[in-house]
Design an enzyme around this catalytic site. Structure first.
Site, PDB file in Angstrom:
ATOM      1  N   ASP A   8       0.825  -1.216   0.000  1.00  0.00           N
ATOM      2  CA  ASP A   8       0.000   0.000   0.000  1.00  0.00           C
ATOM      3  C   ASP A   8       0.853   1.258   0.000  1.00  0.00           C
ATOM      4  OD1 ASP A   8      -2.428  -1.397   0.085  1.00  0.00           O
ATOM      5  OD2 ASP A   8      -2.460  -1.476   2.268  1.00  0.00           O
ATOM      6  N   LYS A  30      -0.257  -8.489  -1.579  1.00  0.00           N
ATOM      7  CA  LYS A  30      -1.611  -7.976  -1.800  1.00  0.00           C
ATOM      8  C   LYS A  30      -1.549  -6.642  -2.529  1.00  0.00           C
ATOM      9  CE  LYS A  30      -4.363  -5.943   1.338  1.00  0.00           C
ATOM     10  NZ  LYS A  30      -5.027  -4.827   0.655  1.00  0.00           N
ATOM     11  N   ASP A  59      -6.847  -7.147  -4.305  1.00  0.00           N
ATOM     12  CA  ASP A  59      -7.855  -6.779  -3.303  1.00  0.00           C
ATOM     13  C   ASP A  59      -8.655  -5.573  -3.810  1.00  0.00           C
ATOM     14  OD1 ASP A  59      -9.224  -6.271  -0.926  1.00  0.00           O
ATOM     15  OD2 ASP A  59      -7.488  -5.386   0.085  1.00  0.00           O
ATOM     16  N   LEU A  60      -9.608  -5.838  -4.714  1.00  0.00           N
ATOM     17  CA  LEU A  60     -10.413  -4.735  -5.269  1.00  0.00           C
ATOM     18  C   LEU A  60     -11.842  -4.742  -4.731  1.00  0.00           C
ATOM     19  CD1 LEU A  60      -9.195  -4.564  -8.996  1.00  0.00           C
ATOM     20  CD2 LEU A  60      -8.383  -3.286  -7.006  1.00  0.00           C
ATOM     21  N   LYS A  61     -12.179  -5.724  -3.923  1.00  0.00           N
ATOM     22  CA  LYS A  61     -13.502  -5.772  -3.266  1.00  0.00           C
ATOM     23  C   LYS A  61     -14.625  -5.370  -4.224  1.00  0.00           C
ATOM     24  CE  LYS A  61     -11.567  -4.498   1.221  1.00  0.00           C
ATOM     25  NZ  LYS A  61     -10.207  -4.068   0.814  1.00  0.00           N
ATOM     26  N   ASP A  64     -21.089  -4.738  -7.329  1.00  0.00           N
ATOM     27  CA  ASP A  64     -21.889  -4.105  -8.394  1.00  0.00           C
ATOM     28  C   ASP A  64     -23.058  -5.035  -8.715  1.00  0.00           C
ATOM     29  OD1 ASP A  64     -22.629  -2.534 -10.768  1.00  0.00           O
ATOM     30  OD2 ASP A  64     -20.593  -1.739 -10.657  1.00  0.00           O
ATOM     31  N   ILE A  65     -23.748  -4.798  -9.818  1.00  0.00           N
ATOM     32  CA  ILE A  65     -24.835  -5.698 -10.212  1.00  0.00           C
ATOM     33  C   ILE A  65     -24.203  -6.993 -10.767  1.00  0.00           C
ATOM     34  CG2 ILE A  65     -26.510  -3.852 -10.637  1.00  0.00           C
ATOM     35  CD1 ILE A  65     -25.896  -4.163 -13.658  1.00  0.00           C
ATOM     36  N   PRO A  66     -24.965  -8.118 -10.725  1.00  0.00           N
ATOM     37  CA  PRO A  66     -24.367  -9.412 -11.076  1.00  0.00           C
ATOM     38  C   PRO A  66     -23.611  -9.441 -12.404  1.00  0.00           C
ATOM     39  CG  PRO A  66     -26.536  -9.738 -10.136  1.00  0.00           C
ATOM     40  CD  PRO A  66     -26.361  -8.262 -10.251  1.00  0.00           C
ATOM     41  N   ASN A  67     -24.203  -8.910 -13.453  1.00  0.00           N
ATOM     42  CA  ASN A  67     -23.551  -9.001 -14.764  1.00  0.00           C
ATOM     43  C   ASN A  67     -22.228  -8.233 -14.803  1.00  0.00           C
ATOM     44  OD1 ASN A  67     -23.598  -9.806 -17.625  1.00  0.00           O
ATOM     45  ND2 ASN A  67     -23.670  -7.584 -17.936  1.00  0.00           N
ATOM     46  N   THR A 118     -12.598  -5.160   8.946  1.00  0.00           N
ATOM     47  CA  THR A 118     -11.987  -5.172  10.290  1.00  0.00           C
ATOM     48  C   THR A 118     -11.884  -3.771  10.891  1.00  0.00           C
ATOM     49  OG1 THR A 118      -9.914  -5.366   9.082  1.00  0.00           O
ATOM     50  CG2 THR A 118     -10.683  -7.322  10.224  1.00  0.00           C
ATOM     51  N   GLN A 187      -7.655   0.251  12.213  1.00  0.00           N
ATOM     52  CA  GLN A 187      -8.306  -1.054  12.372  1.00  0.00           C
ATOM     53  C   GLN A 187      -8.915  -1.143  13.779  1.00  0.00           C
ATOM     54  OE1 GLN A 187      -8.651  -2.951   9.891  1.00  0.00           O
ATOM     55  NE2 GLN A 187      -6.795  -3.194   8.653  1.00  0.00           N
ATOM     56  N   ARG A 208       0.993  -2.069   7.313  1.00  0.00           N
ATOM     57  CA  ARG A 208       1.810  -1.067   8.001  1.00  0.00           C
ATOM     58  C   ARG A 208       2.858  -1.619   8.967  1.00  0.00           C
ATOM     59  NH1 ARG A 208      -3.517   2.529   8.699  1.00  0.00           N
ATOM     60  NH2 ARG A 208      -4.315   0.404   8.607  1.00  0.00           N
TER      61      ARG A 208
HETATM   62  O1  C5P Z   1      -1.757  -1.686   7.193  1.00  0.00           O
HETATM   63  P1  C5P Z   1      -2.727  -2.781   7.541  1.00  0.00           P
HETATM   64  O2  C5P Z   1      -2.015  -4.032   8.051  1.00  0.00           O
HETATM   65  O3  C5P Z   1      -3.844  -2.331   8.439  1.00  0.00           O
HETATM   66  O4  C5P Z   1      -3.347  -3.167   6.133  1.00  0.00           O
HETATM   67  C1  C5P Z   1      -4.445  -4.004   5.976  1.00  0.00           C
HETATM   68  C2  C5P Z   1      -4.725  -4.142   4.507  1.00  0.00           C
HETATM   69  O5  C5P Z   1      -5.807  -5.050   4.349  1.00  0.00           O
HETATM   70  C3  C5P Z   1      -5.112  -2.854   3.805  1.00  0.00           C
HETATM   71  O6  C5P Z   1      -4.586  -2.912   2.487  1.00  0.00           O
HETATM   72  C4  C5P Z   1      -6.626  -2.902   3.747  1.00  0.00           C
HETATM   73  O7  C5P Z   1      -7.164  -2.271   2.603  1.00  0.00           O
HETATM   74  C5  C5P Z   1      -6.876  -4.418   3.654  1.00  0.00           C
HETATM   75  N1  C5P Z   1      -8.167  -4.917   4.130  1.00  0.00           N
HETATM   76  C6  C5P Z   1      -8.654  -4.648   5.397  1.00  0.00           C
HETATM   77  N2  C5P Z   1      -9.881  -5.144   5.760  1.00  0.00           N
HETATM   78  C7  C5P Z   1     -10.594  -5.904   4.927  1.00  0.00           C
HETATM   79  C8  C5P Z   1     -10.101  -6.187   3.647  1.00  0.00           C
HETATM   80  C9  C5P Z   1      -8.861  -5.677   3.290  1.00  0.00           C
HETATM   81  O8  C5P Z   1      -7.971  -4.011   6.187  1.00  0.00           O
HETATM   82  N3  C5P Z   1     -11.745  -6.421   5.305  1.00  0.00           N
END
Ligand code: C5P
Length: 227
Positions: A8, A30, A59-61, A64-67, A118, A187, A208
């Protein structure tokens, strides 16, 4: 348990430097919003050229709509990544559409469902979802499992219960890991390595505590020794 390092950092160069520092280790990397929005496909290619054995979690989460989600999943499957994630709250139809679209691709990436971030605590979560984290994450886990996803993104505290509710092979990936009790930053539901181990977590995500440390290699080495 596998370690997944979050890339990140603010520039492509810094992320690649970090990957170079860690190239001898058997780890996952990631690539999230910040890096993919800025650097796109290039970062995936560059990481694979540093070490072709690096496993990559995109990790793009997707939500959106199904299609649209199925189309996105199909494109992601062509990028050479090993895992990506979609939001479980996008619903069963969307999750099924994603799995159907990529199921006959050769070496398809693993698909994880994002349950409860989280960064939520119970109070803030309830304001949006009208339920406790514990209750909702059970509902999310069952839905993702029924829709044949490979696993779930959750907090370490939910991992064991989710496996009991589904099956032991249903993968859990847990961000919010502070391996040795470091600062939790934004977090809320943080856990250390012991808690992650006790809860049978498959993948821990650490950002981090590694990349902000003056010796990222040393921290990774220490984590790998303990897991
Ligand atoms: O720096 P840290 O250890 O908090 O980074 C956690 C990483 O995990 C970040 O890139 C964050 O976007 C990702 N993440 C998250 N919680 C989720 C999914 C992904 O913190 N549920």
């Amino acid at each position: 348990m596998k370690l997944c390092v979050a890339l990140d950092l603010p520039t492509l160069e810094e992320n690649l430097n970090l990957a170079n520092m860690l190239k001898e280790f058997d780890i996952w990397l990631k690539v999230g919003f910040r890096s993919y929005i800025r650097d796109g496909k290039k970062i995936i290619e560059e990481l694979k050229s540093i070490n072709p054995n690096f496993k990559i979690f995109l990790d793009l989460k997707i939500y959106d709509i199904p299609n649209t989600m199925a189309d996105a999943a199909s494109e992601i499957s062509e990028l050479g990544v090993d895992m990506f994630n979609i939001h479980i709250s996008s619903g069963a139809q969307a999750m099924k559409a994603v799995m159907q679209r990529i199921s006959n691709k050769k070496d398809r990436p693993l698909v994880l469902g994002v349950s409860v971030l989280t960064s939520f605590d119970n109070q803030t979560f309830k304001k949006i979802y009208g339920s406790t984290i514990e209750k909702k994450s059970e509902v999310f886990a069952k839905k993702a499992y029924e829709c044949k996803l490979d696993g779930i993104v959750c907090s370490a505290y939910e991992s064991k219960d989710i496996k009991e509710l589904t099956k032991p092979e249903f993968l859990t990936l847990t961000p919010g890991i502070r391996p040795f009790g470091e600062d939790s930053n934004d977090q809320k539901r943080v856990a250390n390595l012991e808690i992650a181990k006790e809860n049978l977590v498959d993948f821990i995500v650490v950002g981090r505590p590694i990349y902000l440390n003056s010796d990222p290699r040393g921290v990774v080495q220490k984590i790998l020794k303990r897991i």
